[in-house]
Design an enzyme around this catalytic site. Structure first.
Site, mmCIF file in Angstrom:
data_model
loop_
_atom_site.group_PDB
_atom_site.id
_atom_site.type_symbol
_atom_site.label_atom_id
_atom_site.label_comp_id
_atom_site.label_asym_id
_atom_site.label_seq_id
_atom_site.Cartn_x
_atom_site.Cartn_y
_atom_site.Cartn_z
ATOM 1 N N ASP A 100 0.867 -1.173 0.000
ATOM 2 C CA ASP A 100 0.000 0.000 0.000
ATOM 3 C C ASP A 100 0.903 1.222 0.000
ATOM 4 O O ASP A 100 1.839 1.307 0.806
ATOM 5 C CB ASP A 100 -0.876 -0.020 1.259
ATOM 6 C CG ASP A 100 -2.285 0.464 0.999
ATOM 7 O OD1 ASP A 100 -2.424 1.611 0.523
ATOM 8 O OD2 ASP A 100 -3.229 -0.286 1.282
ATOM 9 N N ASP A 206 -2.954 4.611 -2.514
ATOM 10 C CA ASP A 206 -4.048 5.174 -1.725
ATOM 11 C C ASP A 206 -4.434 6.570 -2.232
ATOM 12 O O ASP A 206 -3.562 7.442 -2.370
ATOM 13 C CB ASP A 206 -3.567 5.272 -0.276
ATOM 14 C CG ASP A 206 -4.683 5.557 0.706
ATOM 15 O OD1 ASP A 206 -5.560 4.713 0.857
ATOM 16 O OD2 ASP A 206 -4.643 6.645 1.332
ATOM 17 N N GLU A 265 -5.999 3.727 -6.469
ATOM 18 C CA GLU A 265 -7.261 3.863 -5.729
ATOM 19 C C GLU A 265 -7.754 5.285 -5.942
ATOM 20 O O GLU A 265 -7.065 6.244 -5.599
ATOM 21 C CB GLU A 265 -7.077 3.593 -4.238
ATOM 22 C CG GLU A 265 -8.423 3.451 -3.529
ATOM 23 C CD GLU A 265 -8.545 4.163 -2.192
ATOM 24 O OE1 GLU A 265 -9.478 3.851 -1.443
ATOM 25 O OE2 GLU A 265 -7.739 5.058 -1.872
ATOM 26 N N HIS A 337 -11.159 -2.961 3.083
ATOM 27 C CA HIS A 337 -11.133 -2.658 4.520
ATOM 28 C C HIS A 337 -11.959 -1.417 4.861
ATOM 29 O O HIS A 337 -12.027 -1.037 6.024
ATOM 30 C CB HIS A 337 -9.683 -2.456 4.959
ATOM 31 C CG HIS A 337 -9.045 -1.305 4.254
ATOM 32 N ND1 HIS A 337 -8.762 -1.319 2.898
ATOM 33 C CD2 HIS A 337 -8.687 -0.080 4.684
ATOM 34 C CE1 HIS A 337 -8.255 -0.153 2.552
ATOM 35 N NE2 HIS A 337 -8.187 0.620 3.615
ATOM 36 N N ASP A 338 -12.549 -0.763 3.852
ATOM 37 C CA ASP A 338 -13.371 0.429 4.076
ATOM 38 C C ASP A 338 -14.857 0.154 3.867
ATOM 39 O O ASP A 338 -15.679 1.066 4.047
ATOM 40 C CB ASP A 338 -12.978 1.553 3.100
ATOM 41 C CG ASP A 338 -11.551 2.056 3.289
ATOM 42 O OD1 ASP A 338 -11.040 1.991 4.426
ATOM 43 O OD2 ASP A 338 -10.959 2.525 2.292
HETATM 44 O O1 ISL Z 1 -14.421 5.040 3.012
HETATM 45 C C1 ISL Z 1 -14.550 5.875 2.148
HETATM 46 C C2 ISL Z 1 -15.724 6.092 1.311
HETATM 47 O O2 ISL Z 1 -16.862 5.645 1.740
HETATM 48 C C3 ISL Z 1 -13.590 6.787 1.657
HETATM 49 O O3 ISL Z 1 -13.866 8.088 1.822
HETATM 50 C C4 ISL Z 1 -12.194 6.395 1.938
HETATM 51 O O4 ISL Z 1 -11.722 7.106 3.008
HETATM 52 C C5 ISL Z 1 -11.451 6.688 0.664
HETATM 53 O O5 ISL Z 1 -11.866 5.736 -0.242
HETATM 54 C C6 ISL Z 1 -9.975 6.625 0.818
HETATM 55 O O6 ISL Z 1 -9.563 5.452 1.406
HETATM 56 C C7 ISL Z 1 -8.216 5.279 1.627
HETATM 57 O O7 ISL Z 1 -7.585 6.399 2.208
HETATM 58 C C8 ISL Z 1 -7.945 6.728 3.534
HETATM 59 C C9 ISL Z 1 -7.978 5.529 4.466
HETATM 60 O O8 ISL Z 1 -8.636 5.872 5.660
HETATM 61 C C10 ISL Z 1 -8.665 4.341 3.845
HETATM 62 O O9 ISL Z 1 -8.587 3.234 4.704
HETATM 63 C C11 ISL Z 1 -8.005 4.089 2.526
HETATM 64 O O10 ISL Z 1 -8.486 2.942 1.885
HETATM 65 C C12 ISL Z 1 -6.944 7.719 4.010
HETATM 66 O O11 ISL Z 1 -5.642 7.230 3.841
#
Ligand code: ISL
Length: 563
Positions: A100, A206, A265, A337-338
């Site tokens: 990541d 990310d 992403e 994971h989100d």
């Molecule tokens: O969860 C989300 C949308 O419903 C997003 O806003 C999410 O935060 C976004 O997709 C970005 O995600 C990534 O960056 C974030 C981190 O918290 C997430 O875990 C990661 O996947 C910040 O680094």
């Protein structure tokens, strides 16, 4: 090699969230030793690539997405030596490992930011977005613009040392790097080369489409009924994003072996943008990871849950299939994971239909064009967690949302219901390896409670049962490897207006695959064009093959016809 032979087009990626995968030292948090000990689960499944969520040193404000050192491993997870052992073991088993890459922001405890915050004359001041505040009608200092943070509240934090504000699109402990500064970009590229030289096989990047911001940082339009403005027009796929990704490609990936994978992403990315990002001729990234389909059941905020309409899902996924048909590549996923667990979200996680609906969702997703991602536990049909109260919730996004929404007068029970349905902790409960008290995840106290249903939903039981969700994923992954029509075939959506049945074909060099899936708990009759079924054989499904025109509850079937 011709790009159509790119290895990642027939690959399946498995995402490991290290905190929650396997704990080898009994401290209740997963670690690299745990992953190493469980690699054979992934070999059994047949996946090609492991994507590891962040394991770098971090204060863990956002579970590692707040990095304080890009070139080490957090002691919570192990050491660099453990990491090297893991990479070697992954390679020995014929798989690849993707890291990541979190470079939109660093932790506020990263040495770059510590130096940057020492004062306006710091040599690293312009590595981050510092701005003086504005003065409101009462003479008070207010943030430089009205942008809201993804994690509630303002996107700006006031720093007492200089009296200026710094930008943080996520938590105040995740300060946004200023990519306008060429030194920042070179430091990032050097770090990426260091990991590639160490043996990693690529990066999942990310929020990489947020790194270019309009330096004027204009106010955004109000959104969500709150006091904040939506800054996304000024930072989402911002003015220099393609320039940066092309530069990164030249500086980091050019001349590297083809084994490297790059995944962007990109929240809010459109099909048109994605074509540019992933056109091989432009050399930016191999594929995007986009969010349109996982926003279809959300209202004003992501915690405002509304039922997803199957026709909306088909319209969205279908548009991405068509839009990237001739150029570009997409990731296929339900979970990460989100996101909440898909069987609870778009399937039926009750005892009667859980296994069937989990297999249906897998079938529909994996038969599309793109690279499928399996998020740990998805292959077991793991479900959302029964969080009883807000005290059971760990995630910063959810906790902040609860505090802000309740303070703004929303009904706490309703806010909690939204968190239960959409909260990220649903994805983060420990991996369910077996029926033992720690679910085989830990011998200690898990950092987030294991789901009580691990006594029946677990890997040991799933591997032993040939009819399990796990074996269904294994078959789908094998099909991806062995059926060129699945990788390269054209996509045609059938029955776009049907609210119950998801149906489509894939066609490649005389082979047609037909997918039929009943997204309801009632049997349905499907009007399949007869010519599609002539001479077609069922090759995969989640029930006994019945009449082609009739599907049982949550039944999915794949037919193949060879001309
Ligand atoms: O969860 C989300 C949308 O419903 C997003 O806003 C999410 O935060 C976004 O997709 C970005 O995600 C990534 O960056 C974030 C981190 O918290 C997430 O875990 C990661 O996947 C910040 O680094």
């Amino acid at each position: 090699m011709p790009i159509d032979d790119a290895w990642w087009k027939s690959a399946v990626v498995y995402q490991v969230y290290p905190r929650s995968f396997a704990d080898s030292d009994g401290d209740g948090v997963g670690d690299l030793g745990g992953i190493l000990a469980r690699l054979d689960h992934l070999v059994g499944l047949g996946v090609d690539v492991i994507w590891l969520s962040p394991v770098y040193p971090s204060p863990q404000d956002d579970n590692g997405y707040d990095i304080s050192d890009y070139q080490d491993i957090d002691p919570l997870f192990g050491s660099l030596a453990d990491f090297d052992r893991l990479v070697a073991a992954v390679h020995e088993r014929g798989m690849r490992l993707v890291m990541d890459l979190v470079v939109n922001h660093t932790s506020d405890e990263h040495p770059w930011f510590r130096e940057s915050r020492t004062g306006t004359d710091s040599a690293k001041r312009d590595w981050y977005w510092w701005r003086p505040g504005r003065v409101d009608a009462d003479g008070a200092s207010v943030p430089p613009n009205n942008w809201g943070s993804f994690f509630s509240g303002s996107a700006w934090a006031l720093d007492p040392v200089s009296g200026e504000y710094y930008l943080h699109l996520f938590s105040p402990k995740q300060a946004d790097l200023d990519w306008e500064n060429g030194e920042v970009r070179q430091a990032v590229y050097a770090m990426m080369r260091w990991w590639l030289d160490r043996g990693v096989d690529g990066f999942r990047m990310d929020v990489i489409n947020l790194v270019s911001k309009d330096p004027a940082l204009p106010d955004g339009l109000p959104y969500g009924g709150g006091p904040y403005g939506d800054g996304s027009p000024y930072y989402l796929c911002g003015p220099r994003i393609h320039e940066y990704l092309a530069e990164m490609h030249r500086e980091v990936f050019a001349g590297r072996p083809e084994r490297v994978l790059t995944v962007g992403e990109m929240p809010g990315v459109t099909v048109a943008d994605a074509r540019l990002f992933t056109d091989p001729a432009r050399a930016e990234v191999d594929m995007v990871f986009q969010f349109e389909h996982v926003g279809l059941d959300q209202g004003r905020t992501k915690f405002d849950v509304r039922p997803m309409r199957l026709t909306d899902l088909k319209a969205s996924l279908g548009r991405w299939q068509t839009g990237l048909a001739d150029v570009g590549w997409n990731s296929l996923y339900w979970n990460n994971h989100d996101q909440p667990r898909v069987v609870s979200r778009f399937g039926d996680d009750g005892p009667e239909h859980r296994v069937r609906s989990a297999k249906l969702l897998a079938t529909v997703l994996h038969l599309h064009r793109g690279t499928p991602y399996v998020y740990q536990g998805e292959e077991l049909g793991m479900t959302n967690a029964p969080f009883a109260s807000v005290r059971d919730i760990d995630d910063i996004e959810a906790r902040n949302h609860y505090a802000h929404a309740v303070a703004a007068g929303e009904d706490p029970a309703e806010v909690l219901a939204g968190l239960r349905a959409m909260g990220r902790d649903n994805a983060r409960t420990p991996m369910q390896w077996d029926a033992s008290p720690g679910a085989g995840f830990t011998t200690g106290t898990p950092w987030l409670p294991v789901n009580p249903n691990h006594t029946t939903i677990n890997a040991a039981a799933a591997v032993a049962d040939p009819d399990s969700v796990y074996h269904h994923y294994r078959r789908l992954i094998a099909l991806r490897h062995n059926e060129p029509a699945l990788v390269h075939g054209d996509f045609t959506m059938l029955l776009p207006d049907d609210e119950r049945v998801y149906a489509f074909t894939r066609h490649y060099r005389g082979t047609t695959l037909l997918v039929l899936a009943n997204f309801t708990s009632e049997p349905v009759d499907v009007d399949v064009p007869k010519d599609l079924l002539d001479g077609a054989e069922p090759i995969l499904g989640n029930g006994p093959y019945g009449e082609p025109g009739r599907l049982g509850p949550w039944e999915a079937r794949v037919y193949r016809r060879v001309e």
